[in-house]
Each structure stands twice: as C-alpha cells, then as structure tokens.
Enzyme design. Structure first.
Site, mmCIF file in Angstrom:
data_model
loop_
_atom_site.group_PDB
_atom_site.id
_atom_site.type_symbol
_atom_site.label_atom_id
_atom_site.label_comp_id
_atom_site.label_asym_id
_atom_site.label_seq_id
_atom_site.Cartn_x
_atom_site.Cartn_y
_atom_site.Cartn_z
ATOM 1 N N ARG A 152 0.838 -1.204 0.000
ATOM 2 C CA ARG A 152 0.000 0.000 0.000
ATOM 3 C C ARG A 152 0.874 1.256 0.000
ATOM 4 O O ARG A 152 0.512 2.283 -0.578
ATOM 5 C CB ARG A 152 -0.949 -0.004 1.203
ATOM 6 C CG ARG A 152 -1.976 1.120 1.126
ATOM 7 C CD ARG A 152 -3.043 0.994 2.190
ATOM 8 N NE ARG A 152 -2.469 1.025 3.528
ATOM 9 C CZ ARG A 152 -3.158 0.716 4.632
ATOM 10 N NH1 ARG A 152 -4.427 0.354 4.544
ATOM 11 N NH2 ARG A 152 -2.572 0.769 5.808
ATOM 12 N N LYS A 173 -2.588 6.729 1.716
ATOM 13 C CA LYS A 173 -2.424 7.083 3.130
ATOM 14 C C LYS A 173 -1.484 8.279 3.181
ATOM 15 O O LYS A 173 -0.267 8.131 3.302
ATOM 16 C CB LYS A 173 -1.879 5.867 3.894
ATOM 17 C CG LYS A 173 -2.239 5.896 5.366
ATOM 18 C CD LYS A 173 -2.165 4.513 5.968
ATOM 19 C CE LYS A 173 -2.252 4.545 7.483
ATOM 20 N NZ LYS A 173 -3.439 5.182 8.013
ATOM 21 N N GLU A 177 -16.192 6.323 5.327
ATOM 22 C CA GLU A 177 -15.420 5.712 6.419
ATOM 23 C C GLU A 177 -15.278 6.695 7.581
ATOM 24 O O GLU A 177 -15.731 7.838 7.501
ATOM 25 C CB GLU A 177 -14.048 5.254 5.933
ATOM 26 C CG GLU A 177 -13.121 6.377 5.496
ATOM 27 C CD GLU A 177 -11.708 5.876 5.183
ATOM 28 O OE1 GLU A 177 -11.223 4.936 5.819
ATOM 29 O OE2 GLU A 177 -11.074 6.475 4.292
#
Ligand code: PLP
Ligand code: COI
Length: 339
Positions: A84, A185, A221
């Site tokens: 990721r 992220k 989220e």
C-alpha cells in the site's frame, strides 16, 4: 527525552508519541534510494523550502508488532503495508520504497526496540509508523527530488475505546474527494479531518463518520478506520468507494467473515441503511475492531445494537482477528510473520 521502558505502564499507554531508542532511516537522492540504517536521533532537519512543508508530499503506514505467549513477536501482514505504501507513493508522485526493504526495515526497528514490545496479555502492542516526506526545496508546485523514509515505533494501547461501543457523528465536511487522494495514506486526508474531529470530540463523539463526497448519501469511512455493518439478515457489509483507504484489517475481515458464513460483501451502503444495521463497527490497525454504539445525523441519534454492550458478531470477529495476530490461532497462509 528518550522513553525509558521502566517508566511505562503497559495497561495505560494510550495512543501517544514516545521517543524510543531506534528508528530506521533511508534517503533518496540522485534518482535512487541510498542504503538505510538504524539511527538514534528522533529529529529530522528540513530546509524551510522543503516540499513537505508547503505542498504536503507525505505518505505513511501503520502496522503493529504483537508479543506472543511464547515471548516471540508477530507482525501482521507487513507485506500488505509495504504494497500500500507503494500505491500511496505512486499517487503522490513519490519514488516507491522497495517493498522487501520496507519489511526488512520494519523487522530491524522491532528488534532494535524489542524491550518496548508490550507483554502478552497487556492488551498493548508496538505500533510502527513508516513514512516518507519530500525534502528538497521547491517554490512552484512540483514533486521533490529528494526524500526521507523513516520508520519509528511506539508502544500503544487502544485507539478508540477498544471493544466498548463509541458514539460517532456524521460530518458535514468531506475528508477526501471522489477521485482525490482518499485511497492513499497521505497526511492531507488527515489534515482535512482535523477540524471536523476537533468539533466532534468537543461534542463528546469518538470521531466522525464521513459520507461519499459526490452525493453525501453513502457511508464512506471514519477519520481513522473503515466502516462495517452486520445487516438484519446477518450479512457482513462494508463500503465500496473510491475515496476511502483500502484497509488491510478490512480485507482480512472480509476473509474471516467468509469463513464464518457471514456472506461478506463490499458495496455502497446508504446512511439510512447503516442506521438499521444489527451491529456496526470501525476496523483498522489502530482501531482493531471497535463497535459503533451510535451514529448521530442532523441532530438525531441512531443507536446501533447497544451503547454499552458489544454485539455477538463483532465480538466473534474481534476474537478471531486478535487470536490470529497474537498467534493463538493459525490464520490464512502468510498473514503472520514471527520474529
Ligand atoms: N481508514 C483510515 C482513514 C485509516 O487511517 C486507517 C488506518 O490505517 C484505516 C482505514 C484502516 O486501515 P488498516 O486496516 O490498513 O490499518
Ligand atoms: C492506523 O490505524 O494505523 C492509522 O494510521 C490510523 C490513525 C488515525 C492512527
């Protein structure tokens, strides 16, 4: 000041930064990643023109090391964090850090700070925070050509309220745009969540629940975790969205829920539907699995399952996941690496 291990109360660590003895650092310059090493200095010296200070070229990861009953240490799917990190780097126009070196560096940091991996059964873990920042000087908006990659470690307790239900409020703000950086992220997503979360905390909520940024109709989220619900029919559902982080905990639970016959699915979930869930929760590395007690929207509080008790499906999923992470149960092939 360096954290002394004897000053730690393992059962009351909270989720706060502490300056441990060692971190890993590697630098990127002249078009390549240099050899990295463990260093003791917790500070980074930056020029005032450094890219990250102006245009936010930063990405990070979060993963944990778990003390097993036999004293050894487990890492949970570090290869997934490494991958990721590559995807986040690509989205932020940064040079990916080699994934095998990422995992190796995580292991070095755990070994070097081994005495800070909390004892088995303390409920605490060693949280690892890999990150990368653009360090070269820029004035116009452009990508840096020099970077620093670092991994530091901090012993932590629960991030939200552990396995106790927490209250959430639906945010009027968006944290990430539809085709923006939500799947990466990167610090900007969290920067945009700060004001909503300050307001939420002031009003007694654990965090915000964000809606899809295009229609404000579907659940996206939480500020620091993905959402799941258990429908009245007993199905595990979790949002499919272009603006949310692809959670490793979520992907793991999708597999565990399948084994438990919960017929898991990723799809759009309207907010109205979320209010009617039998159970709901937040899932993530820091959050682990944390039940949703209520969701407040437009001044109305919708209780999900209970504000004081945790539902049976959430409890079962939590135990299953945590038992695998601590090595009490064997998980799917390759999930756990023991040091
Ligand atoms: N969503 C956000 C915004 C997060 O910050 C996190 C934490 O990493 C997650 C979801 C959960 O992702 P993971 O399970 O990979 O930790
Ligand atoms: C994590 O779970 O690792 C995160 O990065 C979430 C963060 C909000 C603490």
């Amino acid at each position: 000041m360096k954290q002394r291990v004897e000053d730690l109360d393992w059962k009351n660590l909270g989720f706060v930064y502490r300056d441990l003895p060692y971190r890993y650092e590697a630098k990127y310059k002249d078009g390549e990643w240099q050899e990295g090493k463990l260093v003791e200095d917790s500070t980074i010296t930056l020029s005032e023109g450094a890219e990250v200070l102006h245009y936010g070229q930063e990405i990070f990861e979060g993963l944990k090391a778990y003390r097993r009953e036999d004293g050894k240490i487990n890492l949970f799917r570090p290869d997934q964090n490494a991958h990721r990190f590559t995807l986040s780097a690509q989205r932020l126009a940064m040079p990916p850090f080699p994934e095998d070196r990422f995992v190796e560096a995580v292991k070095q940091v755990v070994h070097a700070n081994e005495e800070f991996v909390p004892p088995y059964d303390s409920g605490a873990t060693l949280y690892l925070r890999p990150f990368m920042v653009g360090t070269s000087n820029v004035l116009g908006v452009q990508a840096a050509d020099e970077y620093v990659f670092r991994i530091f470690a901090v012993p932590v307790g629960a991030y939200i309220k552990g396995l106790n239900p927490a209250d959430y409020i639906v945010s009027d703000y968006d944290r990430a745009a539809y085709a923006g950086t939500g799947q990466a992220k990167t610090s900007g997503n969290y920067a945009s969540s700060l004001l909503p979360s300050v307001e939420a905390h002031k009003n007694g909520y654990a965090d915000c629940l964000y809606l899809d940024p295009r229609e404000h109709k579907y659940v996206d989220e939480f500020g620091g975790a993905n959402f799941y619900g258990i429908t009245q029919e007993g199905q595990f559902v979790t949002p499919k969205s272009k603006s949310i982080l692809i959670s490793i905990t979520k992907r793991s639970l999708l597999e565990l829920a399948k084994e438990q016959g919960l017929n898991p699915v990723e799809r759009q979930i309207t907010l109205e539907e979320a209010f009617k869930m039998k159970e709901a929760g937040a899932m993530g590395t820091a959050a682990v699995i944390s039940p949703v007690g209520s969701i407040t929207y437009n001044g109305k509080k919708h209780v999900i399952y209970s504000e004081t008790e945790t539902g049976p499906v959430t409890t079962k999923l939590y135990n299953e996941l945590v038992d695998i992470q601590y090595g009490k149960k064997k998980g799917p092939e390759g999930w756990v690496q023991t040091l």
